[in-house]
Design a protein around this motif. Structure first.
Motif, PDB file in Angstrom:
ATOM      1  N   PRO A 241       0.830  -1.223   0.000  1.00  0.00           N
ATOM      2  CA  PRO A 241       0.000   0.000   0.000  1.00  0.00           C
ATOM      3  C   PRO A 241       0.858   1.264   0.000  1.00  0.00           C
ATOM      4  N   GLY A 242       0.417   2.230  -0.782  1.00  0.00           N
ATOM      5  CA  GLY A 242       1.104   3.525  -0.812  1.00  0.00           C
ATOM      6  C   GLY A 242       2.181   3.644  -1.858  1.00  0.00           C
TER       7      GLY A 242
ATOM      8  N   SER B 100       3.493   4.187  -5.403  1.00  0.00           N
ATOM      9  CA  SER B 100       2.963   4.769  -6.637  1.00  0.00           C
ATOM     10  C   SER B 100       3.370   3.926  -7.837  1.00  0.00           C
TER      11      SER B 100
ATOM     12  N   ASP C 155      10.374  13.969  -3.533  1.00  0.00           N
ATOM     13  CA  ASP C 155       9.361  14.019  -2.482  1.00  0.00           C
ATOM     14  C   ASP C 155       9.085  15.488  -2.188  1.00  0.00           C
TER      15      ASP C 155
END
Length: 238
Positions: free
Chosen positions: A19-20, A22, A133
């Motif tokens: 999960p998470g 990209s 980021d």
């Protein structure tokens, strides 16, 4: 099922267990892993197809950029999606010390590129690098780039992640009079092997705060009904 649909299906399965992550991060993981194991690639890593001499691989693209855009040794260049520095190495060698900043999805390809560029040139030219980021994008904004470029990136960006890609480009290309350019695939219908191939108006609408200058056509690929070239935008003067 098309190539794009097969990749989407593979990504969905991976994301279900991670999960998470990209789509861009997943692709980066796959490619770095393959090249770390000695694989070849057309544009990434040390084993470039058709180019025994790594420096030869990015020279044509770099000189095309140099002829087309106002790139001078004193220019501050932000390379968004710099990969393993196939072209970034040429920027580093050409620019004044401290005037190159390369961003990529992760540090895997950047570390490969740094090894290829060599410690001596890195020490002389003092380039900066970071993975993408929020913190590094803020640093890139503060870098006040005269030139923001994104080579061979946009047509691999997943449509769901395209808004963030273009938003980051627009944030970084903020200096009045700065030039933003990126390679793009232009077509009126999806191209099987590319995630993002769109009409010119799509790119204009994706960067509403910048002035569209022109689309520099490079290659007309009739078999896929696409035109590959370079989108040029300018930051309006203050």
């Amino acid at each position: 099922m098309s190539s794009r649909e097969r990749l989407d299906e593979r990504y969905r399965k991976y994301a279900a267990d991670h999960p998470g992550v990209s789509y861009a991060e997943w692709m980066n993981i796959l490619q770095v892993d393959a090249l770390t194991k000695g694989g070849e690639h057309a544009t990434l890593g040390p084993n470039l197809r058709k180019y025994p001499n790594w420096w030869d691989a990015g020279s044509n693209a770099f000189y095309r950029y140099q002829r087309t855009f106002p790139i001078l040794p004193r220019s501050r260049v932000l390379d968004y999606g710099c990969g393993s520095l196939r072209i970034g190495g040429h920027f580093i060698r050409y620019l004044d010390p401290g005037h190159y900043f390369g961003l990529d999805v992760g540090m895997g390809f950047i570390d490969m590129g740094k090894a290829l560029v060599g410690d001596a040139l890195l020490a002389q030219k003092m380039p900066r690098f970071a993975s993408i980021d929020e913190d590094s994008v803020r640093d890139a904004v503060a870098f006040d780039a005269d030139i923001v470029c994104s080579n061979a990136v946009s047509y691999h960006v997943h449509p769901d992640e395209a808004p963030l890609y273009f938003a980051n480009l627009a944030r970084i290309a903020h200096k009045p009079g700065a030039t933003l350019f990126f390679d793009a695939s232009v077509s009126d219908a999806p191209v099987d092997k590319l995630q993002l191939s769109m009409p010119v108006d799509y790119f204009k609408q994706a960067l509403p705060g910048l002035h569209f200058e022109m689309f520099h056509k490079i290659d007309n690929r009739s078999e896929s009904n696409q035109i590959v070239g370079i989108m040029e935008f300018k930051v309006p003067p203050a």
